[in-house]
Design a protein around this motif. Structure first.
Motif, PDB file in Angstrom:
ATOM      1  N   ARG A  63      34.866 -99.357   6.107  1.00 16.79           N
ATOM      2  CA  ARG A  63      34.018 -99.327   7.306  1.00 16.79           C
ATOM      3  C   ARG A  63      34.462 -98.244   8.279  1.00 16.79           C
ATOM      4  O   ARG A  63      33.646 -97.579   8.905  1.00 16.79           O
ATOM      5  N   SER A  64      35.776 -98.046   8.406  1.00 11.37           N
ATOM      6  CA  SER A  64      36.268 -97.032   9.325  1.00 11.37           C
ATOM      7  C   SER A  64      36.002 -95.619   8.792  1.00 11.37           C
ATOM      8  O   SER A  64      35.800 -94.692   9.558  1.00 11.37           O
ATOM      9  N   TYR A  65      35.980 -95.472   7.450  1.00  8.78           N
ATOM     10  CA  TYR A  65      35.714 -94.151   6.865  1.00  8.78           C
ATOM     11  C   TYR A  65      34.240 -93.783   7.012  1.00  8.78           C
ATOM     12  O   TYR A  65      33.905 -92.711   7.499  1.00  8.78           O
ATOM     13  N   ASP A  66      33.349 -94.688   6.568  1.00  9.79           N
ATOM     14  CA  ASP A  66      31.911 -94.425   6.641  1.00  9.79           C
ATOM     15  C   ASP A  66      31.176 -95.751   6.505  1.00  9.79           C
ATOM     16  O   ASP A  66      31.332 -96.441   5.502  1.00  9.79           O
ATOM     17  N   ARG A  67      30.376 -96.082   7.491  1.00 11.63           N
ATOM     18  CA  ARG A  67      29.678 -97.363   7.505  1.00 11.63           C
ATOM     19  C   ARG A  67      28.735 -97.510   6.314  1.00 11.63           C
ATOM     20  O   ARG A  67      28.541 -98.601   5.787  1.00 11.63           O
ATOM     21  N   SER A  68      28.140 -96.388   5.850  1.00 12.41           N
ATOM     22  CA  SER A  68      27.159 -96.473   4.765  1.00 12.41           C
ATOM     23  C   SER A  68      27.806 -96.787   3.411  1.00 12.41           C
ATOM     24  O   SER A  68      27.100 -96.951   2.422  1.00 12.41           O
ATOM     25  N   LEU A  69      29.149 -96.859   3.356  1.00 10.70           N
ATOM     26  CA  LEU A  69      29.787 -97.299   2.119  1.00 10.70           C
ATOM     27  C   LEU A  69      29.479 -98.768   1.838  1.00 10.70           C
ATOM     28  O   LEU A  69      29.419 -99.179   0.691  1.00 10.70           O
ATOM     29  N   LEU A  70      29.311 -99.558   2.894  1.00 11.01           N
ATOM     30  CA  LEU A  70      29.076-100.995   2.709  1.00 11.01           C
ATOM     31  C   LEU A  70      27.672-101.435   3.092  1.00 11.01           C
ATOM     32  O   LEU A  70      27.227-102.508   2.690  1.00 11.01           O
ATOM     33  N   ILE A  71      26.978-100.621   3.879  1.00  6.99           N
ATOM     34  CA  ILE A  71      25.654-101.009   4.370  1.00  6.99           C
ATOM     35  C   ILE A  71      24.633 -99.994   3.878  1.00  6.99           C
ATOM     36  O   ILE A  71      24.844 -98.788   3.988  1.00  6.99           O
ATOM     37  N   ASN A  72      23.524-100.498   3.305  1.00  6.10           N
ATOM     38  CA  ASN A  72      22.479 -99.610   2.808  1.00  6.10           C
ATOM     39  C   ASN A  72      21.902 -98.776   3.944  1.00  6.10           C
ATOM     40  O   ASN A  72      21.717 -99.262   5.056  1.00  6.10           O
ATOM     41  N   ASP A  73      21.609 -97.520   3.662  1.00  3.85           N
ATOM     42  CA  ASP A  73      20.977 -96.622   4.626  1.00  3.85           C
ATOM     43  C   ASP A  73      19.483 -96.917   4.603  1.00  3.85           C
ATOM     44  O   ASP A  73      18.819 -96.701   3.596  1.00  3.85           O
ATOM     45  N   ASP A  74      18.946 -97.441   5.716  1.00  2.00           N
ATOM     46  CA  ASP A  74      17.559 -97.908   5.710  1.00  2.00           C
ATOM     47  C   ASP A  74      16.554 -96.826   6.109  1.00  2.00           C
ATOM     48  O   ASP A  74      15.374 -97.124   6.269  1.00  2.00           O
ATOM     49  N   ARG A  75      16.994 -95.584   6.241  1.00  2.00           N
ATOM     50  CA  ARG A  75      16.047 -94.523   6.613  1.00  2.00           C
ATOM     51  C   ARG A  75      15.107 -94.228   5.452  1.00  2.00           C
ATOM     52  O   ARG A  75      15.510 -94.184   4.307  1.00  2.00           O
ATOM     53  N   ARG A  76      13.841 -94.028   5.783  1.00  2.00           N
ATOM     54  CA  ARG A  76      12.828 -93.700   4.787  1.00  2.00           C
ATOM     55  C   ARG A  76      12.046 -92.478   5.244  1.00  2.00           C
ATOM     56  O   ARG A  76      12.081 -92.108   6.409  1.00  2.00           O
ATOM     57  N   LYS A  77      11.313 -91.897   4.321  1.00  2.00           N
ATOM     58  CA  LYS A  77      10.502 -90.734   4.632  1.00  2.00           C
ATOM     59  C   LYS A  77       9.277 -91.172   5.432  1.00  2.00           C
ATOM     60  O   LYS A  77       8.667 -92.205   5.151  1.00  2.00           O
ATOM     61  N   LEU A  78       8.897 -90.374   6.447  1.00  2.00           N
ATOM     62  CA  LEU A  78       7.694 -90.664   7.220  1.00  2.00           C
ATOM     63  C   LEU A  78       6.461 -90.401   6.364  1.00  2.00           C
ATOM     64  O   LEU A  78       6.453 -89.445   5.589  1.00  2.00           O
ATOM     65  N   PRO A  79       5.415 -91.209   6.510  1.00  2.00           N
ATOM     66  CA  PRO A  79       4.207 -90.939   5.735  1.00  2.00           C
ATOM     67  C   PRO A  79       3.477 -89.696   6.249  1.00  2.00           C
ATOM     68  O   PRO A  79       3.512 -89.389   7.438  1.00  2.00           O
ATOM     69  N   LYS A  80       2.831 -89.007   5.329  1.00  2.00           N
ATOM     70  CA  LYS A  80       2.062 -87.818   5.697  1.00  2.00           C
ATOM     71  C   LYS A  80       0.843 -88.231   6.514  1.00  2.00           C
ATOM     72  O   LYS A  80       0.218 -89.240   6.238  1.00  2.00           O
ATOM     73  N   ASN A  81       0.518 -87.439   7.535  1.00  2.00           N
ATOM     74  CA  ASN A  81      -0.642 -87.701   8.380  1.00  2.00           C
ATOM     75  C   ASN A  81      -1.762 -86.722   8.051  1.00  2.00           C
ATOM     76  O   ASN A  81      -1.506 -85.628   7.552  1.00  2.00           O
ATOM     77  N   PRO A  82      -3.014 -87.097   8.362  1.00  2.00           N
ATOM     78  CA  PRO A  82      -4.107 -86.153   8.129  1.00  2.00           C
ATOM     79  C   PRO A  82      -3.982 -84.926   9.044  1.00  2.00           C
ATOM     80  O   PRO A  82      -3.259 -84.970  10.031  1.00  2.00           O
ATOM     81  N   MET A  83      -4.682 -83.873   8.737  1.00  2.00           N
ATOM     82  CA  MET A  83      -4.718 -82.632   9.527  1.00  2.00           C
ATOM     83  C   MET A  83      -3.429 -81.820   9.426  1.00  2.00           C
ATOM     84  O   MET A  83      -3.168 -80.976  10.261  1.00  2.00           O
ATOM     85  N   GLY A  84      -2.588 -82.087   8.433  1.00  2.00           N
ATOM     86  CA  GLY A  84      -1.371 -81.298   8.337  1.00  2.00           C
ATOM     87  C   GLY A  84      -0.746 -81.400   6.963  1.00  2.00           C
ATOM     88  O   GLY A  84      -1.085 -82.286   6.184  1.00  2.00           O
ATOM     89  N   PRO A  85       0.206 -80.503   6.682  1.00  2.00           N
ATOM     90  CA  PRO A  85       0.847 -80.514   5.369  1.00  2.00           C
ATOM     91  C   PRO A  85       1.920 -81.592   5.209  1.00  2.00           C
ATOM     92  O   PRO A  85       2.346 -81.874   4.098  1.00  2.00           O
ATOM     93  N   GLY A  86       2.405 -82.173   6.304  1.00  2.00           N
ATOM     94  CA  GLY A  86       3.467 -83.171   6.218  1.00  2.00           C
ATOM     95  C   GLY A  86       3.358 -84.213   7.302  1.00  2.00           C
ATOM     96  O   GLY A  86       2.300 -84.414   7.891  1.00  2.00           O
TER      97      GLY A  86
END
Length: 133
Positions: free
Chosen positions: A100-123
């Motif tokens: 935990r002291s080295y890196d929290r993500s060693l024990l806890i899943n990283d819950d970040r996800r990709k944002l969905p693409k919106n209309p009127m743009g490439p991303g």
């Protein structure tokens, strides 16, 4: 210590399942020994929890099966599964504190996800520019 421990780790759409049991320090990722796993950057990321506690990692065999996602997402999921497996196998609060002291993500899943693409743009954020002239 327990006989055998099953754990999992996630990152984006990658899911890793690890089996930790008593052994001689062998680590396999999708049945490939970690020594020959490529790319090297992903291998180094997966080996982080093993490098933090080498004396405990020598006494266990770890088999990881990973699917989904990309190379680095799979590596992050595998390292989480390995770290959780070691903590569960040894049932050691000190070991958990080291991770935990080295890196929290060693024990806890990283819950970040990709944002969905919106209309009127490439991303997700970029939009087509408007000019009224």
């Amino acid at each position: 210590m327990v006989d055998c421990v099953n754990t999992s780790g996630k990152r984006k759409t990658a899911i890793a399942r690890a089996v930790v049991k008593e052994g001689t320090g062998r680590v396999t990722i999708n049945k490939v020994p970690i020594e020959v796993f490529t790319p090297e950057l992903a291998r180094l990321k997966i080996e982080e929890p093993l490098g933090l506690v080498p004396e405990k990692a020598q006494n266990v065999d770890i088999a990881v099966i990973v699917n989904g996602g990309g190379v680095m997402g799979q590596a992050a999921a595998a390292r989480t599964a390995i770290a959780r497996g070691l903590v569960d196998f040894y049932k050691d609060e000190e070991l958990e504190a080291v991770f935990r002291s080295y890196d929290r993500s060693l024990l806890i899943n990283d819950d970040r996800r990709k944002l969905p693409k919106n209309p009127m743009g490439p991303g997700a954020r970029a939009k087509k520019q408007k000019s009224y002239r």
